[in-house]
Write an enzyme that holds these catalytic residues in place. Sequence first.
Site, PDB file in Angstrom:
ATOM      1  N   ASP A  30      11.712 -15.819  44.441  1.00 31.33           N
ATOM      2  CA  ASP A  30      10.356 -15.800  44.537  1.00 31.33           C
ATOM      3  C   ASP A  30       9.865 -14.286  44.605  1.00 31.33           C
ATOM      4  O   ASP A  30      10.753 -13.399  45.180  1.00 31.33           O
ATOM      5  CB  ASP A  30       9.794 -16.395  45.614  1.00 31.33           C
ATOM      6  N   ASN A  85       3.865 -27.542  46.405  1.00 26.65           N
ATOM      7  CA  ASN A  85       2.324 -27.632  46.378  1.00 26.65           C
ATOM      8  C   ASN A  85       1.767 -28.344  45.128  1.00 26.65           C
ATOM      9  O   ASN A  85       2.169 -28.250  43.963  1.00 26.65           O
ATOM     10  CB  ASN A  85       1.790 -26.395  46.408  1.00 26.65           C
ATOM     11  N   VAL A  94       0.831 -21.548  40.304  1.00 32.22           N
ATOM     12  CA  VAL A  94       1.525 -21.575  39.274  1.00 32.22           C
ATOM     13  C   VAL A  94       1.900 -23.178  38.856  1.00 32.22           C
ATOM     14  O   VAL A  94       2.415 -23.765  39.544  1.00 32.22           O
ATOM     15  CB  VAL A  94       3.020 -21.141  39.251  1.00 32.22           C
ATOM     16  N   HIS A  98       7.283 -26.778  40.828  1.00 32.43           N
ATOM     17  CA  HIS A  98       8.485 -25.999  41.630  1.00 32.43           C
ATOM     18  C   HIS A  98       8.496 -26.628  42.977  1.00 32.43           C
ATOM     19  O   HIS A  98       7.631 -26.965  43.548  1.00 32.43           O
ATOM     20  CB  HIS A  98       8.386 -24.628  41.465  1.00 32.43           C
ATOM     21  N   HIS A 100       9.659 -24.900  46.827  1.00 30.12           N
ATOM     22  CA  HIS A 100      10.361 -23.614  47.427  1.00 30.12           C
ATOM     23  C   HIS A 100      11.199 -23.920  48.358  1.00 30.12           C
ATOM     24  O   HIS A 100      11.274 -24.935  49.114  1.00 30.12           O
ATOM     25  CB  HIS A 100       8.971 -23.254  48.195  1.00 30.12           C
TER      26      HIS A 100
HETATM   27  P1  AMP Z   1       2.634 -21.900  44.256  1.00 28.05           P
HETATM   28  O1  AMP Z   1       1.865 -21.363  45.407  1.00 28.05           O
HETATM   29  O2  AMP Z   1       3.342 -23.232  45.006  1.00 28.05           O
HETATM   30  O3  AMP Z   1       2.228 -22.345  43.157  1.00 28.05           O
HETATM   31  O4  AMP Z   1       3.795 -21.071  44.295  1.00 28.05           O
HETATM   32  C1  AMP Z   1       4.014 -20.198  43.371  1.00 28.05           C
HETATM   33  C2  AMP Z   1       4.818 -19.022  43.746  1.00 28.05           C
HETATM   34  O5  AMP Z   1       5.301 -18.194  42.465  1.00 28.05           O
HETATM   35  C3  AMP Z   1       4.420 -17.916  44.731  1.00 28.05           C
HETATM   36  O6  AMP Z   1       5.219 -18.003  45.898  1.00 28.05           O
HETATM   37  C4  AMP Z   1       4.761 -16.617  43.882  1.00 28.05           C
HETATM   38  O7  AMP Z   1       5.117 -15.588  44.614  1.00 28.05           O
HETATM   39  C5  AMP Z   1       5.746 -16.946  42.905  1.00 28.05           C
HETATM   40  N1  AMP Z   1       5.800 -16.262  41.586  1.00 28.05           N
HETATM   41  C6  AMP Z   1       4.592 -15.977  40.687  1.00 28.05           C
HETATM   42  N2  AMP Z   1       4.786 -15.320  39.687  1.00 28.05           N
HETATM   43  C7  AMP Z   1       6.344 -15.257  39.841  1.00 28.05           C
HETATM   44  C8  AMP Z   1       7.269 -14.698  39.039  1.00 28.05           C
HETATM   45  N3  AMP Z   1       6.671 -13.986  37.786  1.00 28.05           N
HETATM   46  N4  AMP Z   1       8.544 -14.570  39.272  1.00 28.05           N
HETATM   47  C9  AMP Z   1       8.760 -15.236  40.764  1.00 28.05           C
HETATM   48  N5  AMP Z   1       7.849 -15.795  41.451  1.00 28.05           N
HETATM   49  C10 AMP Z   1       6.805 -15.894  40.733  1.00 28.05           C
END
Ligand code: AMP
Length: 112
Positions: A30, A85, A94, A98, A100
């Site tokens: 992340d 989420n 995003v 995914h 975490h």
């Molecule tokens: P969520 O809030 O569950 O959608 O998690 C999205 C996660 O993606 C967050 O923890 C961000 O820090 C992570 N994230 C966003 N852009 C990138 C990226 N380019 N590379 C790695 N992690 C990312």
Amino acid sequence: MSDCIFCKLANDEIETKVVYADELVCAFEDANPQAPVHVLVVPKKHYQDIADEVPSETIARVFEAANKVAKIKGIDQKGYRLITNKGADAGQSVFHWHVHVLGGKTLGEGLI
Ligand code: AMP
Ligand code: ZN
């Protein structure tokens, strides 16, 4: 999906720190870690979220990969938390499904 950042990361179109990958799944660090270990596990194919008709096999493979990531990172014995989420109220930012993988310290007891 052409403008999805996780599609690009999972399919080697953008360089990232890959922890684990196979033909179906990719796991990478992340960018904004919330714990000493914070890895995201994603299917290589695009699904918006867990409710986007993700095939059962893909769901299973993502969670199996999450367990592999925990072993690779050396947190499998002490424990870890898997979070996914779905949607705005959950804070999804995003929109490529995914999971975490969080660990490497004692995490808070609550779910929120
Ligand atoms: P969520 O809030 O569950 O959608 O998690 C999205 C996660 O993606 C967050 O923890 C961000 O820090 C992570 N994230 C966003 N852009 C990138 C990226 N380019 N590379 C790695 N992690 C990312
Ligand atoms: Zn995507």
